[in-house]
Design an enzyme around this catalytic site. Structure first.
Site, PDB file in Angstrom:
ATOM      1  CD  GLU A  99      -2.472  -1.931   1.268  1.00  0.00           C
ATOM      2  OE1 GLU A  99      -3.497  -2.516   0.897  1.00  0.00           O
ATOM      3  OE2 GLU A  99      -1.549  -2.497   1.878  1.00  0.00           O
ATOM      4  CB  THR A 100       1.337   4.142  -1.922  1.00  0.00           C
ATOM      5  OG1 THR A 100       2.402   3.309  -2.409  1.00  0.00           O
ATOM      6  CG2 THR A 100       1.833   5.581  -1.836  1.00  0.00           C
TER       7      THR A 100
END
Length: 357
Positions: A99-100
């Site tokens: 995830e970002t």
């Protein structure tokens, strides 16, 4: 700050130019990608006209649910205004982490009020625990938010999330509890390929259920847990955000998992998380899954509404520990975080990025 500092020296210049080249190549290839929110297509000609000069945004990599570098679950954190969703997805794909997190200060609000969104390399997700932990850690460490003041994150799908720093240095996140509903056996798995995808047989399933987030929870014995043989091509066919096998912590589990003695001291349950359907083969440590596992084990152990948390360990290659305090309809997740990388990402003009740090 600990970890690996790449803000100075030749390495960051070379890495930045290489990242920028890859990013612009990705942009040109996305000729028909939709620019979410503006109702238009990101044509290659539009990108080609806007590649110079480039704007930059600050970006960090943070190991969440870890007290030392290179453990837990790494998440990228990008602080910028005006990024369209398609560019967020491209940045998440470029970072190539599970995830970002994208953080934007709320206009006209207090300095601790922020908007937060999370993207995997392929899609936006409704909730991400380790991304939230990384975002709060970054805002405090980079002096973008008053030191140790609670942070309020406004999200698109999970309401307002409050994050605070505990007296022992841990970060506590106040999330919605999402206890899975299920029954003994494999009833919740009927019609899916989850059992086959985990390399199990029906008689190995002790309990199964699903929560509102869309995760499938599969309880097995410690012996079966240690013999899991996930088949990603089969798990990708399961219509669920993720498949979460878990077991009770028991004597001998440390040795069976190849962990040092005492590594699971105080741990109540052990889990893994497979999410190929959302672009994650196996997530190292999944905070959002513990919004389901925590309440489930708090109910079993009679710890609802108490200060004493239930403790989970996610047995991925990197591994990580998550403490969960369940109080009513909330699950308060606790963990540590450490920054391992910080730098600037170059973006083509026209994507709307305005750096805030």
């Amino acid at each position: 700050r600990g970890g690996v500092d790449l803000t100075a020296g030749v390495a960051i210049g070379v890495a930045a130019r290489f990242a920028a080249h890859r990013y612009l190549t990705a942009c040109r290839r996305s000729a028909t990608a939709s620019c979410f929110g503006r109702g238009r297509s990101l044509h290659s000609s539009t990108v080609a006209k806007s590649v110079a000069p480039a704007s930059t945004v600050n970006i960090w990599t943070v190991d969440s649910f870890a007290g030392t570098p290179f453990g837990g679950n790494p998440a990228a954190v990008c602080v910028a205004d005006g990024l369209e969703a398609e560019f967020m997805r491209l940045i998440a794909r470029e970072m190539n982490l599970s995830e970002t997190a994208f953080v934007r200060r709320m206009e006209g609000d207090a300095p601790n009020s922020w908007e937060l969104r999370w993207f995997t390399p392929s899609t936006e997700v409704a909730l991400c625990g380790h991304g939230t932990l990384a975002a709060a850690h970054t805002l405090w460490e980079a002096d973008l938010c008053p030191a140790n003041a609670p942070i309020s994150f406004t999200t698109r799908f999970s309401g307002v999330l409050t994050v605070t720093r505990c007296s022992n240095g841990e970060i506590e996140m106040d999330f919605p509890a999402d206890e899975p509903q299920g029954s003994a056996g494999c009833e919740a798995l009927k019609g899916t390929r989850a059992i086959e995808g985990l390399g199990l047989s029906e008689d190995q399933i002790l309990w199964s259920g699903q929560n509102q987030t869309g995760d499938l929870f599969v309880e097995v014995s410690p012996t079966s847990f240690c013999s899991l043989q996930p088949a990603q091509e089969l798990l990708a066919q399961v219509e669920a955000r993720g498949v979460v096998p878990f077991c009770a912590c028991s004597e001998g589990l440390e040795e069976a998992l190849g962990l040092d003695a005492g590594h699971l001291q105080g741990v109540d349950f052990v889990s893994r998380f497979f999410g190929p359907r959302i672009g994650i083969a196996e997530d190292p440590v999944t905070g959002s899954a513990h919004c389901g596992l925590g309440p489930l084990w708090a109910s079993r152990l009679g710890r609802q509404g108490e200060k004493q948390p239930v403790i989970g360990y996610q047995a991925s290659e990197r591994g990580g520990r998550v403490a969960v305090v369940v109080d009513g309809g909330r699950a308060r997740l606790r963990g540590n975080a450490v920054t391992v990388l910080e730098g600037r990402l170059r973006l083509p003009t026209g994507c709307g990025a305005v750096t805030k740090a």
